[in-house]
Design an enzyme around this catalytic site. Structure first.
Site, PDB file in Angstrom:
ATOM      1  N   VAL A   1       0.881  -1.168   0.000  1.00 48.02           N
ATOM      2  CA  VAL A   1       0.000   0.000   0.000  1.00 48.02           C
ATOM      3  C   VAL A   1       0.915   1.213   0.000  1.00 48.02           C
ATOM      4  CG1 VAL A   1      -1.609   1.338   1.400  1.00 48.02           C
ATOM      5  CG2 VAL A   1      -2.066  -1.063   0.915  1.00 48.02           C
ATOM      6  N   ASP A   2       0.677   2.129  -0.930  1.00 49.99           N
ATOM      7  CA  ASP A   2       1.523   3.312  -1.087  1.00 49.99           C
ATOM      8  C   ASP A   2       0.958   4.478  -0.281  1.00 49.99           C
ATOM      9  OD1 ASP A   2       3.043   1.841  -2.822  1.00 49.99           O
ATOM     10  OD2 ASP A   2       2.285   2.793  -4.646  1.00 49.99           O
TER      11      ASP A   2
ATOM     12  N   GLY B   1       4.991  -5.531  -8.259  1.00 53.88           N
ATOM     13  CA  GLY B   1       4.300  -6.665  -8.879  1.00 53.88           C
ATOM     14  C   GLY B   1       2.845  -6.330  -9.163  1.00 53.88           C
TER      15      GLY B   1
ATOM     16  N   GLU C   1      11.141  -7.391  -5.469  1.00 53.35           N
ATOM     17  CA  GLU C   1      10.607  -7.048  -4.139  1.00 53.35           C
ATOM     18  C   GLU C   1      10.185  -8.292  -3.361  1.00 53.35           C
ATOM     19  OE1 GLU C   1       9.005  -2.454  -4.229  1.00 53.35           O
ATOM     20  OE2 GLU C   1       7.588  -3.997  -4.812  1.00 53.35           O
TER      21      GLU C   1
ATOM     22  N   ASP D   1       6.583   0.469 -13.807  1.00 56.40           N
ATOM     23  CA  ASP D   1       5.657  -0.679 -13.748  1.00 56.40           C
ATOM     24  C   ASP D   1       4.649  -0.618 -14.892  1.00 56.40           C
ATOM     25  OD1 ASP D   1       6.950  -1.376 -11.391  1.00 56.40           O
ATOM     26  OD2 ASP D   1       5.597  -0.142 -10.191  1.00 56.40           O
TER      27      ASP D   1
ATOM     28  N   SER E   1       0.993   7.532 -17.810  1.00 54.62           N
ATOM     29  CA  SER E   1       0.711   7.245 -16.391  1.00 54.62           C
ATOM     30  C   SER E   1       1.276   8.336 -15.482  1.00 54.62           C
ATOM     31  CB  SER E   1       1.295   5.887 -15.991  1.00 54.62           C
ATOM     32  OG  SER E   1       2.691   5.995 -15.770  1.00 54.62           O
TER      33      SER E   1
HETATM   34  O1  RIB Z   1       7.376   1.213  -8.667  1.00 59.70           O
HETATM   35  C1  RIB Z   1       6.560   1.908  -7.782  1.00 59.70           C
HETATM   36  C2  RIB Z   1       6.267   1.061  -6.601  1.00 59.70           C
HETATM   37  O2  RIB Z   1       7.438   0.843  -5.884  1.00 59.70           O
HETATM   38  C3  RIB Z   1       5.305   1.669  -5.614  1.00 59.70           C
HETATM   39  O3  RIB Z   1       3.969   1.334  -5.893  1.00 59.70           O
HETATM   40  C4  RIB Z   1       5.796   1.135  -4.283  1.00 59.70           C
HETATM   41  O4  RIB Z   1       4.892   0.317  -3.626  1.00 59.70           O
HETATM   42  C5  RIB Z   1       7.100   0.421  -4.585  1.00 59.70           C
HETATM   43  O5  RIB Z   1       6.950  -0.932  -4.649  1.00 59.70           O
END
Ligand code: RIB
Length: 310
Positions: free
Chosen positions: A15-16, A44, A143, A256, A286
């Site tokens: 969660v960001d 991911g 990650e 991503d 984006s």
């Molecule tokens: O690449 C961006 C992402 O990096 C973010 O959403 C954060 O959660 C980290 O994983």
């Protein structure tokens, strides 16, 4: 009708917690931010969502914690139509979280607390093996434990499934363990960290990509933000595919967006350079809205913009 691309993403969910600020604070300084945003992230999960928004059938393999964030993450996948059968909730660990700071230029700084992401183990890939039977492409990042990444590469390659590895965030890794990867896609920071070579210019990006190829990687794409992406391979050399101009508000998750859309375009049958060009635009778009997953465009809107710009 053409069957949608089947993509399996094996990786992280976070969660960001994003704070927008005019500048980054100095050590020991307290300052006011201008805005806060809470959203679903994790490299991911972001890549899975980008692929889904581009029209792929997507399954996610991940671990989340037994907390509000974990439950919400699973619900988010369901709402988006992403198969989350192999997103399991673990009892004694937190979900992954990412405090993020974004400055006035849209540049970000991120700290990731991996939490449950760090518990995705090779045996979990065995559990998810049926997904690999029908997958067109498997997408991985750094990650989750690197032993799980290496194991998945071996399993997927042995089954003839195309594999994309995004070594983000960069971590020292024996690249021999990644032989069998079809595409290795770092950004410039990750490429520098993995090779020890600078990637400030296009020439340096090319040299860096060549050094990754010499270390046994088949095809490398270094994403270069506003400059575009450098594609390199042993047989075809290196070529820079330029980015599209956009008004960036928040670059978080752009890498991503690139990976998830590139995987989809490639599996759909786009020629490699065309897939990269399209992914450059998808990633650029984006950045024109804040947040990670919520800033990803749907396919119909993307195609309209592509037609205008291409
Ligand atoms: O690449 C961006 C992402 O990096 C973010 O959403 C954060 O959660 C980290 O994983």
């Amino acid at each position: 009708m053409k069957k949608p691309a089947e993509i399996v993403v094996i990786g992280s969910c976070n969660v960001d917690l994003t704070t927008f600020t005019s500048r980054f604070p100095n050590p020991g300084e307290t300052m006011f931010g201008s805005r806060f945003d809470l959203g679903f992230g994790g490299k991911g999960a972001n890549q899975a969502v980008a692929a889904k928004r581009c029209g792929a059938d997507v399954a996610m393999v991940a671990r989340v914690g037994n907390d509000l964030f974990g439950e919400a993450t699973v619900r988010n996948f369901a709402a988006l139509g992403i198969d989350a059968t192999h997103v399991r909730v673990l009892r004694d660990v937190s979900s992954g979280v990412a405090p993020i700071f974004v400055d006035a230029n849209g540049e970000n700084r991120i700290i990731v607390v991996k939490g449950a992401n760090d518990r995705l183990m090779p045996r979990d890939i065995d559990d998810a093996a049926p997904l690999l039977e029908t997958a067109d492409c498997v997408v991985l990042q750094f990650e989750v434990p690197l032993e799980t990444v290496a194991y998945t590469v071996r399993v997927a390659h042995a089954r003839g499934v195309r594999v994309i590895v995004n070594p983000a965030p960069a971590a020292p890794m024996d690249l021999d363990l990644l032989s069998g990867v079809d595409y290795f896609i770092p950004n410039e920071t990750e490429a520098e960290a993995l090779t020890g070579m600078p990637v400030r210019t296009d020439r340096e990006a090319e040299q860096c990509a060549r050094s990754l190829i010499e270390r046994g990687i088949d095809r490398v794409i270094i994403t270069l933000g506003q400059r575009g992406a450098m594609i390199a391979s042993e047989d075809e050399g290196a070529v820079l595919v330029p980015a599209f101009k956009v008004e960036a508000k928040d670059t978080t998750g752009a890498g991503d967006a690139f990976i998830g859309s590139f995987a989809t375009f490639l599996v759909e049958g786009c020629e490699e350079r065309e897939a990269v060009r399209r992914a450059n635009l998808y990633a650029g778009l984006s950045t024109t809205a804040v947040g990670t997953q919520k800033s990803f465009w749907n396919r119909a809107d993307f195609e309209r913009e592509w037609t205008k710009r291409a």
